[in-house]
Scaffold this active site. Structure first.
Site, PDB file in Angstrom:
ATOM      1  N   ARG A 259     -18.462 -33.511 100.851  1.00 50.51           N
ATOM      2  CA  ARG A 259     -17.481 -34.548 101.197  1.00 50.51           C
ATOM      3  C   ARG A 259     -17.379 -35.627 100.118  1.00 50.51           C
ATOM      4  NH1 ARG A 259     -18.099 -36.897 106.904  1.00 50.51           N
ATOM      5  NH2 ARG A 259     -16.039 -37.618 106.322  1.00 50.51           N
ATOM      6  N   CYS A 260     -18.252 -35.572  99.126  1.00 47.84           N
ATOM      7  CA  CYS A 260     -18.302 -36.586  98.064  1.00 47.84           C
ATOM      8  C   CYS A 260     -17.532 -36.087  96.835  1.00 47.84           C
ATOM      9  CB  CYS A 260     -19.758 -36.867  97.710  1.00 47.84           C
ATOM     10  SG  CYS A 260     -19.979 -37.897  96.246  1.00 47.84           S
ATOM     11  N   SER A 261     -16.587 -36.883  96.364  1.00 50.23           N
ATOM     12  CA  SER A 261     -15.780 -36.466  95.215  1.00 50.23           C
ATOM     13  C   SER A 261     -16.629 -36.323  93.951  1.00 50.23           C
ATOM     14  CB  SER A 261     -14.645 -37.459  94.975  1.00 50.23           C
ATOM     15  OG  SER A 261     -15.142 -38.738  94.649  1.00 50.23           O
TER      16      SER A 261
END
Length: 117
Positions: free
Chosen positions: A11-13
């Site tokens: 979920r972390c870019s």
């Protein structure tokens, strides 16, 4: 080639960016979704040694847990901080690439390229 392990939060870019950089170079790291499979205290201690940083430097200070657990308290020991990260893996900075006896935080994602063999 040395094994590559990426501690990853999809979920972390920044985490996705690090994985894309590795894959663009034809590398397939072992991906550890550390929120689903948290590291225990011994694993965190080992990883910190490879990173060459303290547990305090690995903390994500913007997380609610950081404030709730009062982790800004400078009297907390390294062991207490490691225990907090083990109990609340969301507190761990990400992504982290581990290559042999070295590791690096991928912020920015391009940092992961620095330790590739």
């Amino acid at each position: 080639m040395t094994d590559l392990t990426l501690y990853h939060n999809p979920r972390c870019s920044k985490s996705r960016g690090a994985l894309e950089l590795l894959e663009a170079r034809g590398l397939t790291p072992t991906v550890v979704r550390y929120l689903e499979t948290p590291l225990n205290a011994a694993q965190l201690q080992s990883l910190l040694g490879k990173l060459g940083i303290s547990a305090r430097q690995l903390l994500r200070t913007g997380e609610d847990e950081y404030k709730i657990l009062n982790l800004a308290d400078s009297s907390l020991s390294e062991a207490q901080l490691i225990a907090a990260i083990a109990e609340h893996p969301k507190l761990m900075e990400r992504p982290i690439l581990e290559v042999g006896d070295k590791a690096i935080v991928g912020r920015p994602p391009e940092n992961v390229l620095e330790i590739l063999p």
